[in-house]
Motif scaffolding. Structure first.
Motif, PDB file in Angstrom:
ATOM      1  N   GLU A  60      33.283  28.639  39.262  1.00 30.99           N
ATOM      2  CA  GLU A  60      33.517  29.922  39.937  1.00 30.99           C
ATOM      3  C   GLU A  60      34.995  30.085  40.260  1.00 30.99           C
ATOM      4  OE1 GLU A  60      31.991  32.131  44.061  1.00 30.99           O
ATOM      5  OE2 GLU A  60      30.873  30.443  43.188  1.00 30.99           O
ATOM      6  N   ALA A  61      35.510  31.275  39.979  1.00 30.64           N
ATOM      7  CA  ALA A  61      36.909  31.586  40.275  1.00 30.64           C
ATOM      8  C   ALA A  61      36.987  32.931  40.978  1.00 30.64           C
ATOM      9  CB  ALA A  61      37.733  31.615  38.992  1.00 30.64           C
ATOM     10  N   ASP A  62      37.698  32.984  42.099  1.00 31.27           N
ATOM     11  CA  ASP A  62      37.950  34.237  42.810  1.00 31.27           C
ATOM     12  C   ASP A  62      39.224  34.860  42.254  1.00 31.27           C
ATOM     13  OD1 ASP A  62      35.823  33.402  44.320  1.00 31.27           O
ATOM     14  OD2 ASP A  62      36.980  33.026  46.143  1.00 31.27           O
ATOM     15  N   ILE A  63      39.202  36.169  42.014  1.00 33.64           N
ATOM     16  CA  ILE A  63      40.380  36.804  41.421  1.00 33.64           C
ATOM     17  C   ILE A  63      40.864  37.991  42.252  1.00 33.64           C
ATOM     18  CG2 ILE A  63      39.819  36.076  39.077  1.00 33.64           C
ATOM     19  CD1 ILE A  63      38.931  39.005  38.526  1.00 33.64           C
ATOM     20  N   TYR A  64      42.185  38.179  42.216  1.00 32.72           N
ATOM     21  CA  TYR A  64      42.864  39.306  42.846  1.00 32.72           C
ATOM     22  C   TYR A  64      43.717  39.987  41.778  1.00 32.72           C
ATOM     23  CZ  TYR A  64      41.848  37.118  47.404  1.00 32.72           C
ATOM     24  OH  TYR A  64      41.233  36.569  48.502  1.00 32.72           O
ATOM     25  N   LEU A  65      43.691  41.305  41.751  1.00 34.68           N
ATOM     26  CA  LEU A  65      44.570  42.055  40.861  1.00 34.68           C
ATOM     27  C   LEU A  65      45.878  42.313  41.599  1.00 34.68           C
ATOM     28  CD1 LEU A  65      45.028  43.576  38.184  1.00 34.68           C
ATOM     29  CD2 LEU A  65      44.023  45.599  39.290  1.00 34.68           C
ATOM     30  N   LYS A 117      37.858  39.977  44.293  1.00 36.64           N
ATOM     31  CA  LYS A 117      38.220  40.100  45.698  1.00 36.64           C
ATOM     32  C   LYS A 117      38.959  41.403  46.010  1.00 36.64           C
ATOM     33  CE  LYS A 117      36.588  36.146  47.095  1.00 36.64           C
ATOM     34  NZ  LYS A 117      35.403  36.114  47.995  1.00 36.64           N
ATOM     35  N   THR A 118      39.607  41.990  45.021  1.00 31.68           N
ATOM     36  CA  THR A 118      40.301  43.257  45.244  1.00 31.68           C
ATOM     37  C   THR A 118      39.403  44.411  44.806  1.00 31.68           C
ATOM     38  OG1 THR A 118      41.486  42.669  43.203  1.00 31.68           O
ATOM     39  CG2 THR A 118      42.701  42.489  45.255  1.00 31.68           C
ATOM     40  N   GLU A 119      39.924  45.631  44.884  1.00 29.12           N
ATOM     41  CA  GLU A 119      39.115  46.824  44.591  1.00 29.12           C
ATOM     42  C   GLU A 119      38.423  46.696  43.234  1.00 29.12           C
ATOM     43  OE1 GLU A 119      37.831  50.449  43.060  1.00 29.12           O
ATOM     44  OE2 GLU A 119      39.683  49.555  42.282  1.00 29.12           O
ATOM     45  N   GLY A 120      37.130  47.014  43.220  1.00 25.32           N
ATOM     46  CA  GLY A 120      36.300  46.684  42.078  1.00 25.32           C
ATOM     47  C   GLY A 120      36.655  47.369  40.776  1.00 25.32           C
ATOM     48  N   GLU A 121      36.828  48.681  40.800  1.00 22.13           N
ATOM     49  CA  GLU A 121      37.030  49.418  39.548  1.00 22.13           C
ATOM     50  C   GLU A 121      38.306  48.976  38.833  1.00 22.13           C
ATOM     51  OE1 GLU A 121      35.038  51.320  37.979  1.00 22.13           O
ATOM     52  OE2 GLU A 121      33.550  51.962  39.455  1.00 22.13           O
ATOM     53  N   ALA A 122      39.411  48.941  39.558  1.00 22.11           N
ATOM     54  CA  ALA A 122      40.685  48.584  38.928  1.00 22.11           C
ATOM     55  C   ALA A 122      40.688  47.127  38.477  1.00 22.11           C
ATOM     56  CB  ALA A 122      41.839  48.841  39.896  1.00 22.11           C
ATOM     57  N   THR A 123      40.126  46.256  39.305  1.00 26.62           N
ATOM     58  CA  THR A 123      40.130  44.832  38.950  1.00 26.62           C
ATOM     59  C   THR A 123      39.221  44.576  37.760  1.00 26.62           C
ATOM     60  OG1 THR A 123      40.491  44.327  41.287  1.00 26.62           O
ATOM     61  CG2 THR A 123      39.892  42.495  39.854  1.00 26.62           C
ATOM     62  N   ASN A 160      33.211  42.255  44.335  1.00 20.62           N
ATOM     63  CA  ASN A 160      33.336  43.717  44.284  1.00 20.62           C
ATOM     64  C   ASN A 160      33.125  44.219  42.858  1.00 20.62           C
ATOM     65  OD1 ASN A 160      33.981  43.736  47.035  1.00 20.62           O
ATOM     66  ND2 ASN A 160      36.161  43.488  46.619  1.00 20.62           N
ATOM     67  N   ARG A 161      31.923  44.063  42.366  1.00 14.75           N
ATOM     68  CA  ARG A 161      31.637  44.416  40.977  1.00 14.75           C
ATOM     69  C   ARG A 161      31.153  45.858  40.884  1.00 14.75           C
ATOM     70  NH1 ARG A 161      28.168  42.680  44.190  1.00 14.75           N
ATOM     71  NH2 ARG A 161      25.982  42.203  43.755  1.00 14.75           N
ATOM     72  N   PRO A 162      31.692  46.635  39.957  1.00 10.31           N
ATOM     73  CA  PRO A 162      31.321  48.051  39.838  1.00 10.31           C
ATOM     74  C   PRO A 162      30.096  48.223  38.940  1.00 10.31           C
ATOM     75  CG  PRO A 162      33.152  47.582  38.385  1.00 10.31           C
ATOM     76  CD  PRO A 162      32.811  46.288  39.076  1.00 10.31           C
TER      77      PRO A 162
END
Length: 277
Positions: A60-65, A117-123, A160-162
């Motif tokens: 598992e990896a947490d990601i930020y855009l 972890k950041t806004e779903g759509e853009a990430t 934050n999955r869209p």
């Protein structure tokens, strides 16, 4: 070249960026542990590799855009421009698959769980673009032409999955991590072609944390969840299970195995590997 032929060539690794490497197959034969999931894998000394060395088949990896790049960290204050999803996971997985014709010898479907972890759509848009790029596209299990095509690695998106965006994609290189408590995600009302994995917080569903015997009603509830998911072609994972060395953790792990839970969540790689072996 027709779309179907191009797609199949991509799956076989015969398009740009997917040529087989000349290196000999990896001779390290660690027995794969089908239930072993490395939670917060990136916090180990060698992200991905420490888990693989213990036979883990899911990480598992947490990601930020951030500035157009997908960075891996647990908290924003830990962000480091050098620690990218590409460098910590995608490039090592690519190299390993080209060298060994798979991630774990003898195990087909390695899972990369990516927690946005950041806004779903853009990430997700940035993630989707990266996954489907020619350099990495051959790695993934993907959804296309109304069915699932299996690859060496299955990317599943959590956090934050869209959902609507993912559901609308005619070709998708990642899947949706559903919630056990959501009837639209678990069981007959769901679609395993979108949601092959359902996860939830253990403490929201169960009061038992390993002290004494598991209450009969909670054991029955756990097994009902797993049966429902498996009948729908879904896998099951819980987070926030006890993860401190001791009899309570072992008791919970024994119940998870007995119930046929697919992924056991841990930060203690050696501890879970020893338990499962």
């Amino acid at each position: 070249m027709g779309r179907s032929l191009l797609f199949l060539l991509t799956v076989l690794g015969l398009v740009a960026g997917a040529a087989p490497a000349a290196a000999a197959p990896d001779r390290d034969r660690v027995r794969p542990l089908a239930r072993a999931h490395a939670h917060n894998d990136y916090e180990h000394t060698r992200p991905l590799f420490d888990a693989l060395a213990q036979g883990f088949t899911s990480v598992e990896a947490d990601i930020y855009l951030v500035g157009g790049e997908l960075l891996v960290a647990h908290d924003p204050e830990d962000l480091d421009p050098s620690r990218t999803l590409r460098s910590l996971y995608l490039d090592p997985l690519r190299e390993r698959v080209l060298r060994n014709h798979g991630v774990c010898p003898g195990f087909r479907d390695f899972q990369l769980l990516i927690d946005i972890k950041t806004e779903g759509e853009a990430t997700y848009a940035a993630l989707d673009e990266l996954l489907r790029s020619p350099r990495y596209a051959f790695l993934w299990t993907r959804y296309a032409f109304g069915r699932v095509w299996h690859g060496p690695v299955t990317a599943v998106v959590s956090g934050n999955r869209p959902r609507a965006t993912m559901e609308a994609q005619r070709t998708r290189f990642a899947f949706y991590d559903g919630r056990i408590a959501d009837a639209s995600d678990l069981g007959p009302g769901s679609d395993a072609r979108l949601t092959p994995l359902v996860s939830d917080n253990w403490t929201k569903l169960f009061s038992w944390t390993g002290a004494g015997p598991m209450p009969a009603d909670e054991r029955a509830g756990l097994r009902s969840i797993v049966r429902t998911a498996h009948r729908a072609g879904q896998r099951v994972r819980f987070w926030a299970t006890p993860d401190v060395l001791g009899p309570e953790r072992d008791a919970v792990w024994r119940e998870l195995v007995a119930a046929d839970v697919d992924h056991i969540n841990t930060d203690d790689l050696e501890g879970l590997a020893a338990f499962l072996r």
